[in-house]
Design a protein around this motif. Structure first.
Motif, short mmCIF file in Angstrom:
data_model
loop_
_atom_site.label_atom_id
_atom_site.label_comp_id
_atom_site.label_asym_id
_atom_site.label_seq_id
_atom_site.Cartn_x
_atom_site.Cartn_y
_atom_site.Cartn_z
N ARG A 117 53.92 42.01 30.45
CA ARG A 117 53.16 42.73 31.48
C ARG A 117 51.90 43.36 30.89
O ARG A 117 50.82 43.32 31.50
N TRP A 118 52.02 43.94 29.71
CA TRP A 118 50.85 44.53 29.06
C TRP A 118 49.84 43.45 28.67
O TRP A 118 48.63 43.64 28.80
N ALA A 250 46.00 37.90 40.40
CA ALA A 250 46.99 37.07 41.10
C ALA A 250 47.17 35.73 40.41
O ALA A 250 48.29 35.19 40.38
N GLY A 251 46.11 35.19 39.83
CA GLY A 251 46.21 33.89 39.16
C GLY A 251 46.82 33.99 37.78
O GLY A 251 47.74 33.24 37.42
N LYS A 276 53.80 40.48 41.63
CA LYS A 276 52.43 40.06 41.89
C LYS A 276 51.60 41.20 42.45
O LYS A 276 50.43 41.36 42.11
N ARG A 277 52.20 42.03 43.31
CA ARG A 277 51.48 43.17 43.88
C ARG A 277 51.04 44.14 42.79
O ARG A 277 49.93 44.67 42.80
N ASP A 278 51.91 44.38 41.81
CA ASP A 278 51.57 45.30 40.73
C ASP A 278 50.37 44.79 39.93
O ASP A 278 49.47 45.56 39.57
N PHE A 279 50.33 43.49 39.68
CA PHE A 279 49.21 42.93 38.92
C PHE A 279 47.93 42.90 39.75
O PHE A 279 46.83 43.11 39.22
N VAL A 280 48.06 42.64 41.04
CA VAL A 280 46.88 42.69 41.91
C VAL A 280 46.31 44.10 41.94
O VAL A 280 45.08 44.29 41.97
N SER A 281 47.17 45.11 41.92
CA SER A 281 46.70 46.48 41.83
C SER A 281 45.90 46.70 40.55
O SER A 281 44.85 47.35 40.57
N PHE A 319 45.73 51.44 34.12
CA PHE A 319 44.67 52.13 33.38
C PHE A 319 44.22 51.31 32.18
O PHE A 319 43.02 51.24 31.86
N PHE A 320 45.17 50.66 31.53
CA PHE A 320 44.85 49.80 30.38
C PHE A 320 43.94 48.64 30.81
O PHE A 320 42.94 48.34 30.15
N ALA A 321 44.28 48.01 31.92
CA ALA A 321 43.43 46.91 32.42
C ALA A 321 42.04 47.41 32.76
O ALA A 321 41.03 46.73 32.49
N SER A 322 41.94 48.61 33.34
CA SER A 322 40.64 49.17 33.68
C SER A 322 39.80 49.44 32.44
O SER A 322 38.60 49.14 32.40
#
Length: 799
Positions: A117-118, A250-251, A276-281, A319-322
């Motif tokens: 996930r990370w 999503a991809g 998928k919703r969590d990753f789209v967020s 936050f990490f993705a941001s």
């Protein structure tokens, strides 16, 4: 709004639609027709007269849609909900297969999933940052060539006459770029139009918008926004980054591309709606971060716009993705600017630093800021009101792709003509200052050493125009110039939003607000005593920008943090917060937010955070759909096929019941199964063997369901022979044995909270004997969320 009969959809392809018929799938909140119960041969099947949700496929071809028999035209009404949208499953189906897999997994396996996930969030951040970097570099390079060519042409013809040629050149260049971008959107991927924020809000809210997170949508989005910005439209490239980040997420999170038909055989565990919703967020947050250089604002945006359940680790991953997105954009832009390592470009828009002592505010200025917030709320409501009726006009008359392209080209040509005309007749000449040199200073009829100030606002990219309004020294702009620009750009931006182009409304809103905010600063400075510098125009330009943007989009918490991070000065946190709250309160009194208006125009079953304030007198009995289509725990294959093939009752969820005795009318609830699960079972022919039959029951795994996700085949594509119809199907292993249930006397606000907090798709209504008496879906709730007036009408109708 009730008399609109054209289809309202994200694609706006009204030309592909047939006539309206009585079988058009609509949900009407003002009437509740009831039909009599109809039993199947075995007495276990009930029919329901009101539809639930449809369209299991991410993409439906014309042939499949025809085969399913779905009407293609959906008339719009303020109390109708479109059945083209399917709900998403944010609550895991804990059937036997799922529980067996979870129990087999070791502690190390769960740790590996968490690491994955990370890793995915890191990839989302990197790719989103690279996309933002690509958009910014291409826009800057191509826009430079465009403005330099027009500038040289104007300077040449200013001396010899014939400036009409310069106007023609400007208009041709504008509508050429816009034509390309509009053709890509209107003919190839209509869902890529606009900023994409309303669609992503719907996705995070629990509604699947067809094709919204496809790779093709991302490509069209990126190309379209580049063409729109270069084409000189009153748009920005920041809003579409949110949509782009969501598509990337999503991809990447699925480890495959259904568009390219390429499966990397990784991240298979995450192929379900919840993950998928969590990753789209995370992708949406990374898009906000790349656009504004605001990682914390990106996290709050995802939280504010759709999530129903959050945990600490998910928030950290977002936050990490941001942060990764901001760093990636910053690093590669520094390379592009030949200054590697200079991380001074955190986002696509750089407001610059508000660190001057002249920009500090005093306590007595707070009432002035609040008053500006009220002005922003009124102007935002006016903007939304005009755009609402303009959108209705487009729905009625500009619904063909060719007409949409022509309208976009017309707006581009008009924008260039209006800009040129205002520059031509402006006599606002300002001296060139080496400290605040303009990038494309246009002299026109000004004296040597001076430039046309009006050209600074029009003859530039919107992002640079915003920054110049924030930081140019006092006296740079004439009040008449700012007033004319505000009025003109306001109507141009209103006309532009909703075109068949990829574009956002953030930057136009900021630009409009910065213009009239700076005008307020100039006016206040003229009232102050000589030598007083408290009313700095740049400070009031920032407050005006926040007020206008808040008045249009009505975001509060996330937008406050975004603007504070973008300005780099936390001192302005309190004024910006007060301005945004005031703008929202005042704006909501007149009109809804822009995104909410467009969501409602699409008849999307969008659920707000809270149920209507006056809905406590409603109970589940008034909300639920009844009677309900139920299936036996062991059911005939033919019965299941007939239920799934019935287009008049095209449900996606079926309570599974069991008969206590032969004489007892069915049936006690024992589980819930989805249409998608039944289709996979039929596809793999998971039947119980009959005497003398060669059929053998195959052991299915969760992988079989994940491989079909998210584009499950339609029931018409599955062949079931006559012999197979007589077989039985045991649903015990695949159904969710613990669905959420409520009684008929449960209040509507409580049901509403269950749906929003748990991300539910179906809520079974039972009686005291655990028998199914109704079913509540998202659309059952959304039809009652009509506000105070709608509930009063419903109450009068019932009494």
């Amino acid at each position: 709004m009730s008399n609109i009969t054209k289809k309202v959809s994200w694609s706006s392809r009204g030309d592909e639609l047939g006539p309206v018929g009585e079988g058009t799938p609509l949900l009407n909140g003002s009437e509740q027709p009831r039909h009599s119960r109809q039993f199947s041969e075995g007495g276990s099947l009930f029919q329901i007269d009101r539809l639930s949700t449809v369209d299991l496929e991410e993409e439906i071809s014309a042939e499949e849609e025809s085969a399913r028999g779905q009407p293609k035209e959906i008339p719009h009404n303020s109390k109708l909900l479109s059945l083209k949208y399917e709900s998403l499953d944010y609550d895991n189906s804990e059937n036997q297969l799922f529980l067996e897999e979870e129990r087999r997994m070791s502690f190390t396996g769960f740790r590996c999933l968490e690491i994955s996930r990370w890793l995915i969030c890191g990839l989302i951040g990197v790719l989103t940052g690279l996309i933002a970097c690509f958009i910014d570099i291409v826009v800057e390079k191509v826009a430079r060539y465009k403005y330099e060519a027009i500038k040289q042409n104007i300077e040449r013809f200013t001396e010899v006459g014939g400036l009409s040629i310069s106007l023609i050149l400007w208009a041709v260049l504008n509508f050429s770029f816009v034509m390309v971008g509009s053709i890509l959107v209107a003919f190839f991927e209509p869902v890529a139009a606009g900023s994409g924020i309303p669609q992503i809000k719907c996705y995070l809210n629990g509604v699947k918008i067809p094709r919204v997170v496809r790779l093709k949508t991302l490509v069209i989005k990126v190309c379209g926004v580049i063409c729109s910005v270069i084409g000189g439209l009153a748009v920005g490239k920041e809003g579409p980054m949110i949509h782009s980040g969501a598509v990337v997420a999503a991809g990447v999170s699925q480890g495959r591309s259904t568009t390219l038909k390429k499966d990397l055989m990784i991240f298979e565990y995450f192929r379900r709606d919840t993950e998928k919703r969590d990753f789209v967020s995370a992708g949406a947050a990374a898009g906000v971060s790349a656009a504004f250089g605001a990682p914390v604002g990106g996290v709050l945006f995802s939280l504010e716009e759709g999530a129903s359940f959050w945990n600490q680790m998910l928030t950290w991953r977002i936050f990490f993705a941001s942060m990764i997105s901001t760093f990636t954009l910053n690093f590669f832009l520094s390379i592009s600017h030949n200054n590697t390592g200079d991380l001074s470009n955190p986002g696509l828009i750089n407001f610059g630093r508000f660190e001057s002592e002249n920009l500090n505010y005093n306590l007595y200025e707070i009432p002035l800021f609040i008053a500006m917030g009220a002005i922003g709320g009124v102007l935002g409501a006016l903007f939304n009101f005009l755009n609402y009726w303009l959108t209705i006009f487009r729905i009625r008359y500009v619904h063909r792709p060719c007409l949409q392209v022509m309208e976009a080209m017309l707006v581009a040509a008009v924008t260039a003509s209006v800009s040129f005309t205002m520059i031509y007749f402006s006599n606002d000449c300002q001296p060139l200052d080496s400290e605040h040199a303009e990038e494309y200073p246009l002299q026109l009829f000004c004296a040597d050493g001076e430039y046309n100030s009006m050209a600074t606002t029009f003859f530039n990219t919107p992002e640079k125009s915003v920054r110049s309004l924030f930081h140019n020294q006092p006296g740079t702009y004439n009040p008449l110039t700012l007033g004319l620009f505000t009025i003109t750009y306001f109507f141009l931006a209103c006309w532009t939003y909703g075109l068949a182009v990829s574009a956002g409304v953030f930057i136009p809103s900021l630009l409009i607000g910065a213009a009239w905010g700076r005008l307020c600063g100039i006016w206040l400075a003229s009232l102050a005593s000589a030598g007083s510098i408290w009313a700095d125009p740049g400070k009031y330009a920032l407050i005006g920008a926040a007020a206008q943007l808040g008045g249009i989009v009505r975001m509060t918490l996330s937008l406050t943090v975004i603007l504070v991070e973008a300005t780099g000065n936390v001192t302005y946190g309190l004024p910006i917060m007060l301005v945004l709250l005031t703008a929202k309160i005042v704006g909501d009194y007149f009109q809804e937010g822009l995104y909410d208006i467009h969501i409602k125009l699409q008849s999307v079953p969008f659920l707000h955070w809270e149920a209507p304030a006056t809905s406590h007198w409603l109970t589940t009995r008034e909300v639920m759909s009844s009677p309900v289509t139920c299936l036996n725990r062991i059911e005939k294959v033919g019965t299941i096929v007939d239920v799934l093939s019935n287009t008049s009752t095209n449900h996606n969820g079926f309570p599974v019941v069991v008969q206590v005795s032969e004489n007892d009318e069915p049936s006690k609830l024992c589980g819930l199964i989805l249409r998608s699960q039944l289709i996979v079972l039929l596809k793999h022919k998971v039947f119980v063997e009959l005497a003398g039959s060669r059929l053998t029951r195959r052991k299915l795994q969760l992988k079989d369901f994940r491989d079909a996700y998210p584009r499950f085949p339609p029931i018409q594509s599955i062949h079931v022979s006559q012999d197979e119809r007589e077989c039985l199907m045991d649903l015990t292993e695949f159904m969710n044995p613990t669905p959420y249930t409520v009684t008929q006397e449960t209040s509507l606000p409580r049901v509403f909270k269950l749906f929003r907090a748990l991300g539910l798709r179906h809520l079974v209504v039972i009686d005291d004997a655990n028998r199914v008496v109704g079913l509540v879906t998202r659309k059952d709730l959304a039809r009652y969320h009509l506000g105070k007036h709608g509930l009063e009408e419903l109450h009068l109708a019932q009494t």
